[in-house]
Design an enzyme around this catalytic site. Sequence first.
Site, mmCIF file in Angstrom:
data_model
loop_
_atom_site.group_PDB
_atom_site.id
_atom_site.type_symbol
_atom_site.label_atom_id
_atom_site.label_comp_id
_atom_site.label_asym_id
_atom_site.label_seq_id
_atom_site.Cartn_x
_atom_site.Cartn_y
_atom_site.Cartn_z
ATOM 1 N N GLY A 10 -23.983 -15.707 -35.428
ATOM 2 C CA GLY A 10 -22.712 -16.262 -34.960
ATOM 3 C C GLY A 10 -22.730 -16.474 -33.458
ATOM 4 N N ARG A 71 -27.742 -19.295 -39.171
ATOM 5 C CA ARG A 71 -28.055 -18.102 -39.963
ATOM 6 C C ARG A 71 -29.177 -18.555 -40.904
ATOM 7 N NH1 ARG A 71 -24.101 -14.465 -38.649
ATOM 8 N NH2 ARG A 71 -21.999 -15.252 -38.297
ATOM 9 N N ASP A 102 -26.531 -8.077 -34.798
ATOM 10 C CA ASP A 102 -27.457 -7.119 -35.426
ATOM 11 C C ASP A 102 -28.499 -7.799 -36.315
ATOM 12 O OD1 ASP A 102 -25.465 -7.741 -37.241
ATOM 13 O OD2 ASP A 102 -25.437 -5.750 -38.162
ATOM 14 N N THR A 124 -22.398 -10.986 -29.569
ATOM 15 C CA THR A 124 -21.533 -11.130 -30.750
ATOM 16 C C THR A 124 -20.111 -10.755 -30.341
ATOM 17 O OG1 THR A 124 -20.890 -10.125 -32.857
ATOM 18 C CG2 THR A 124 -22.375 -8.829 -31.504
ATOM 19 N N ASP A 126 -18.147 -9.279 -32.135
ATOM 20 C CA ASP A 126 -17.745 -8.080 -32.888
ATOM 21 C C ASP A 126 -17.892 -6.766 -32.099
ATOM 22 O OD1 ASP A 126 -17.239 -9.739 -35.013
ATOM 23 O OD2 ASP A 126 -19.101 -9.300 -36.081
ATOM 24 N N ASP A 128 -20.203 -4.712 -32.246
ATOM 25 C CA ASP A 128 -20.566 -3.711 -33.251
ATOM 26 C C ASP A 128 -22.016 -3.255 -33.101
ATOM 27 O OD1 ASP A 128 -21.655 -6.122 -33.972
ATOM 28 O OD2 ASP A 128 -21.164 -5.983 -36.092
ATOM 29 N N ARG A 170 -16.136 -8.450 -39.954
ATOM 30 C CA ARG A 170 -16.420 -8.211 -41.369
ATOM 31 C C ARG A 170 -16.621 -6.738 -41.684
ATOM 32 N NH1 ARG A 170 -21.051 -12.591 -42.253
ATOM 33 N NH2 ARG A 170 -21.511 -11.826 -40.185
#
Length: 318
Positions: A10, A71, A102, A124, A126, A128, A170
């Site tokens: 992403g 992706r 990741d 990202t 996120d 995360d 997500r």
Amino acid sequence: MKIGVLTSGGDAPGMNAAIRAVVRRGISLGATVYGIRRGYEGLIDGDMFPMSVDSVGDTIHRGGTILHTARSDRFMLPEGQDLAAARIRGAGLSGLVVIGGDGSLRGMVELCKRGVKAIGIPGTIDNDIAYTDYTIGFDTAVNTGVEAVNRLRDTATSHERVFVVETMGRHEGHLALAVGVAGGAESILVPELPVNIDEVCEKLKRGLDRGKVHSIIVVAEGAASGFEVARQIEACLGMELRVTVLGHVQRGGTPTAFDRLLASRMGAKAVDLLASGQSNLMVGVSGPRLIATPTPEVLAVRKALDMDLFNLAQDLAR
Ligand code: F6P
């Protein structure tokens, strides 16, 4: 030195600033820097081109990624990874900088197992990824989310309505939590914690009893669907809600100064690490300092949700 740079997974605002830093630091050190288009997809196809100082001019303020991203299903398979490693060897690249989340870092580790020298940069929205306080793009996405909540708050107040705002994320709730706290949300639902609609309704009822009729509930997409949360609240409170799904709006836009600074520093650091012969590390930021951690170690740890911040949100949102 001949190095490659790609963006994968992403996109995230600030990726261009990171590419720019890789290209210009590389050229400063006497390297030729190759841009690889469409992430690992382009690498498998050998879609790469030399980048000049000017090729990254006027990009620092632009969202998205000038190298494009993908992706890649082909790269998920060992044969695709073999092909990608062979492309790097064939092009004579002595190093690769991977900018992504990741999944992209996992791909990088596979290339390193095949003898490629590579350094990762966490990019990202996120946030995360462990061993870094922030990933590139998170700050911009938080600001985009908060801006949306501000606007929704105006109309929620005017119409005395409850809004559910669904953010991206997500698997992790870092984005939802930050947007919720900075946007003053009454409740925040994240994938890391059980979704308790009764609790959300109780809180809303307490507000209603005090005469407070407008509220914002922030929910991460990985915790529950915003529409489903609204349906359940409507059932228990007997009032109509409105839902806004922020979706990919959070992925675009001009990067904040914070993300540009972070990306510039991380991009230059990645090149410095390659130049000093290091590999399979991910650049991160810890407080004011840049750090570098073995990527397999990074990927072995799930970044914990900031529970102090979550508890503070519970206390402040009434
Ligand atoms: O990982 C970044 C992210 O934006 C997630 O928050 C989101 O769930 C996902 O990507 C969406 O991916 P895609 O753009 O492929 O639909």
